[in-house]
Write an enzyme that holds these catalytic residues in place. Structure first.
Site, mmCIF file in Angstrom:
data_model
loop_
_atom_site.group_PDB
_atom_site.id
_atom_site.type_symbol
_atom_site.label_atom_id
_atom_site.label_comp_id
_atom_site.label_asym_id
_atom_site.label_seq_id
_atom_site.Cartn_x
_atom_site.Cartn_y
_atom_site.Cartn_z
ATOM 1 N N LYS A 92 0.850 -1.193 0.000
ATOM 2 C CA LYS A 92 0.000 0.000 0.000
ATOM 3 C C LYS A 92 0.878 1.231 0.000
ATOM 4 O O LYS A 92 1.821 1.330 0.791
ATOM 5 C CB LYS A 92 -0.884 -0.015 1.281
ATOM 6 C CG LYS A 92 -1.845 1.154 1.358
ATOM 7 C CD LYS A 92 -3.110 0.888 0.580
ATOM 8 C CE LYS A 92 -3.908 2.142 0.283
ATOM 9 N NZ LYS A 92 -3.439 2.856 -0.936
ATOM 10 N N GLN A 113 7.323 3.874 3.903
ATOM 11 C CA GLN A 113 5.895 3.527 3.916
ATOM 12 C C GLN A 113 5.663 2.226 4.684
ATOM 13 O O GLN A 113 4.655 2.066 5.370
ATOM 14 C CB GLN A 113 5.399 3.375 2.468
ATOM 15 C CG GLN A 113 3.890 3.346 2.317
ATOM 16 C CD GLN A 113 3.283 4.743 2.253
ATOM 17 O OE1 GLN A 113 3.825 5.636 1.617
ATOM 18 N NE2 GLN A 113 2.157 4.948 2.923
ATOM 19 N N LYS A 116 5.604 3.144 8.309
ATOM 20 C CA LYS A 116 4.438 4.016 8.534
ATOM 21 C C LYS A 116 3.168 3.177 8.591
ATOM 22 O O LYS A 116 2.348 3.294 9.506
ATOM 23 C CB LYS A 116 4.342 5.026 7.381
ATOM 24 C CG LYS A 116 3.188 5.991 7.488
ATOM 25 C CD LYS A 116 2.869 6.677 6.164
ATOM 26 C CE LYS A 116 4.056 7.382 5.564
ATOM 27 N NZ LYS A 116 3.647 8.376 4.532
ATOM 28 N N LYS A 128 5.289 1.845 -3.064
ATOM 29 C CA LYS A 128 5.222 3.204 -3.610
ATOM 30 C C LYS A 128 5.456 3.123 -5.101
ATOM 31 O O LYS A 128 6.132 2.210 -5.579
ATOM 32 C CB LYS A 128 6.316 4.070 -2.984
ATOM 33 C CG LYS A 128 6.069 5.554 -3.139
ATOM 34 C CD LYS A 128 5.198 6.057 -2.022
ATOM 35 C CE LYS A 128 4.905 7.522 -2.123
ATOM 36 N NZ LYS A 128 4.290 7.987 -0.863
ATOM 37 N N ASP A 168 -0.289 10.838 -4.314
ATOM 38 C CA ASP A 168 0.847 11.442 -3.619
ATOM 39 C C ASP A 168 1.101 12.746 -4.382
ATOM 40 O O ASP A 168 0.192 13.213 -5.090
ATOM 41 C CB ASP A 168 2.061 10.482 -3.644
ATOM 42 C CG ASP A 168 3.150 10.879 -2.646
ATOM 43 O OD1 ASP A 168 3.022 10.558 -1.467
ATOM 44 O OD2 ASP A 168 4.139 11.544 -3.043
ATOM 45 N N THR A 212 -4.549 13.264 5.676
ATOM 46 C CA THR A 212 -3.136 13.410 6.043
ATOM 47 C C THR A 212 -2.953 14.646 6.925
ATOM 48 O O THR A 212 -2.365 14.572 8.009
ATOM 49 C CB THR A 212 -2.241 13.495 4.789
ATOM 50 O OG1 THR A 212 -2.617 12.442 3.899
ATOM 51 C CG2 THR A 212 -0.785 13.370 5.152
ATOM 52 N N ASN A 243 -1.902 19.013 -1.135
ATOM 53 C CA ASN A 243 -2.971 18.358 -0.375
ATOM 54 C C ASN A 243 -2.673 18.296 1.128
ATOM 55 O O ASN A 243 -3.540 18.586 1.959
ATOM 56 C CB ASN A 243 -3.188 16.957 -0.939
ATOM 57 C CG ASN A 243 -4.118 16.135 -0.072
ATOM 58 O OD1 ASN A 243 -3.669 15.354 0.773
ATOM 59 N ND2 ASN A 243 -5.414 16.333 -0.215
#
Ligand code: GLU
Length: 447
Positions: A92, A113, A116, A128, A168, A212, A243
């Site tokens: 993911k 990631q 995380k 990613k 992203d 986020t 974002n």
């Protein structure tokens, strides 16, 4: 063998094997060295040779993305998907469309990631992807053609139980729509959970666009609580205007804090009284009109624009870098220190250089790494996957409440490990994220 020696040896091997991939090496070095006291007390990880195993991506896919521009000329970009670690769930992680995208940045981002995603407590592995395609000043039709060509190759590698991309930098709702639409046609099936960050009409989650930034703000609130403060009236310096920055600005403003800066590569705006709600919302318009710059935003609202400088020179209470890796260096950190900033919380992925982090930590400035503080985005992506599996959509209140709990839990876990091993919050986050992945690799035997 002692922990320190083992870690050093593992880092040396990474340097040899991944020559020239400086950002990946930086990320590996940061995580591995922070594990020293943990591995010292748990030598079974040395026996299992877990470090050498955990720094090797499971799969690295590189592909050609040809597409036709509006003049009928065929352009070629390079596409990537790095499936770093899948022991906790389907790979993911987002897709980044930005000229800086190369195997190095994809490996560093998917490595980060992995930890995380582990910290979120949700069943997602780390991955990613992206392309060196630059969406700035491209027409809508060019973006659509690019997304379709990108998916023509990517679709065979992804799936709701396999690998689940999202957005992203350079990839937002519009691109996700084109990508999902094309995947659906290629597969001839409605595999809703194959990608996240979708529009609500076709299975997206409430609060995903905000997640986020909201998550970062909830994390900052926990850090503030620890020093006996609240966000009300705090001056906050934010970098970027994408974002993540938007979500932070929205939540901080709603909670009574003041966003005094946002920035672009070549300058920043300074608003001593804080951005208004209207100005925060306009960031969305700015982001979706790539022909506009932050200078245009400053002119529209008659705000002070400082060219060629970074926001970190301002005297503020909280610093939240929201743009890109290594955007905040040692010189910036020195200014932040001189300005007696109370908290530094990363919202981008690895925006502070190792020297900057070292300066914050040695001066006891509470500092939080992106892999803990910005995990709210991917966490709500995992909630989007849950909703897709149920063929159901939760209300904004339901999703926001879950997000809030997840962020508190990440803070608690990181703090618990930092206390147990007598290290910083950032190192505590690395230990907590690492432990779950490493233990699961051992349980699954062959990974
Ligand atoms: N790109 C975001 C990140 O860096 C979100 C990934 C996702 O939602 O899968 O975590």
């Amino acid at each position: 063998m002692k922990a320190e020696e083992y870690i050093k040896e593992a880092i040396e091997k990474v340097k040899v094997k991944n020559k020239g991939e400086e950002t990946f090496i930086q990320a590996v070095e940061e995580v591995l060295t922070s594990l020293t006291p943990f591995i010292e007390q748990n030598p079974q990880y040395i026996e299992n040779n877990i470090l050498e195993r955990i720094v090797e991506p499971e799969r690295q896919i590189i592909f050609k993305v040809p597409w036709e521009d509006d003049n009928g000329k065929i352009q070629v970009n390079r596409g990537f998907r790095v499936e770093f670690n899948g022991v906790l769930g389907p790979y993911k992680g987002g897709l980044r469309f930005h000229p800086s995208v190369a195997l190095d940045s994809m490996k560093f981002l998917s490595f980060e990631q992995t930890f995380k995603n582990s910290l979120t407590g949700l069943p997602i592995g780390g991955g990613k992807g992206g392309s060196d395609f630059n969406p700035i000043n491209k027409s809508d039709r060019e973006i659509k053609r690019f997304c379709e060509s990108f998916m023509n190759e990517l679709y065979r590698h992804i799936g709701p139980d396999k690998d689940v991309p999202a957005g992203d930098i350079g990839v937002s709702g519009k691109e996700i729509g084109y990508l999902f639409g094309h995947y659906r046609r290629l597969k001839g099936a409605y595999e809703n959970g194959v990608i996240t960050g979708k529009g609500f009409n076709y299975g997206g989650s409430r609060i995903r666009p905000e997640a986020t930034g909201y998550g970062v703000t909830y994390f900052v609130q926990e850090m503030l609580k620890d020093i006996g403060e609240t966000i009300v009236d705090k001056k906050v310096a934010v970098s970027g205007y994408g974002n993540v920055a938007w979500g932070v600005c929205k939540k901080v403003t709603e909670l009574g804090g003041k966003i005094v800066t946002i920035s672009e590569k070549d300058g920043y705006i300074y608003v001593p009284e804080g951005l208004t709600e209207e100005q925060v919302e306009y960031m969305l318009y700015l982001r979706s009109h790539t022909e506009l710059t932050l200078k245009d935003y400053a002119d529209k609202f008659n705000l002070e624009y400082i060219a060629g400088k970074k926001p970190w020179e301002r005297k503020v209470d909280i610093v939240i870098p929201c743009a890109i890796q290594n955007e905040l260096n040692l010189d910036d950190a020195k200014e932040i220190l001189a300005n007696q900033v109370k908290i530094v919380c990363e919202a981008a992925n690895m925006p502070c250089t190792p020297e900057a982090i070292e300066l914050f930590e040695s001066n006891n400035i509470p500092y939080a790494p992106g892999k803990a503080a910005n995990a709210g985005g991917v966490a709500v992506s995992a909630l989007e996957m849950s909703q897709n599996s149920m063929r159901y959509q939760w209300t904004a209140e339901e999703v926001d409440a879950k997000l809030h709990e997840i962020m508190k839990d990440i803070y608690e876990k990181s703090k618990e490990m930092s206390e147990k091993y007598n290290v910083s919050l950032a190192k505590g986050a690395n230990i907590a994220g690492f432990k779950k992945v490493a233990d699961t690799m051992i349980m699954q035997g062959n990974y």
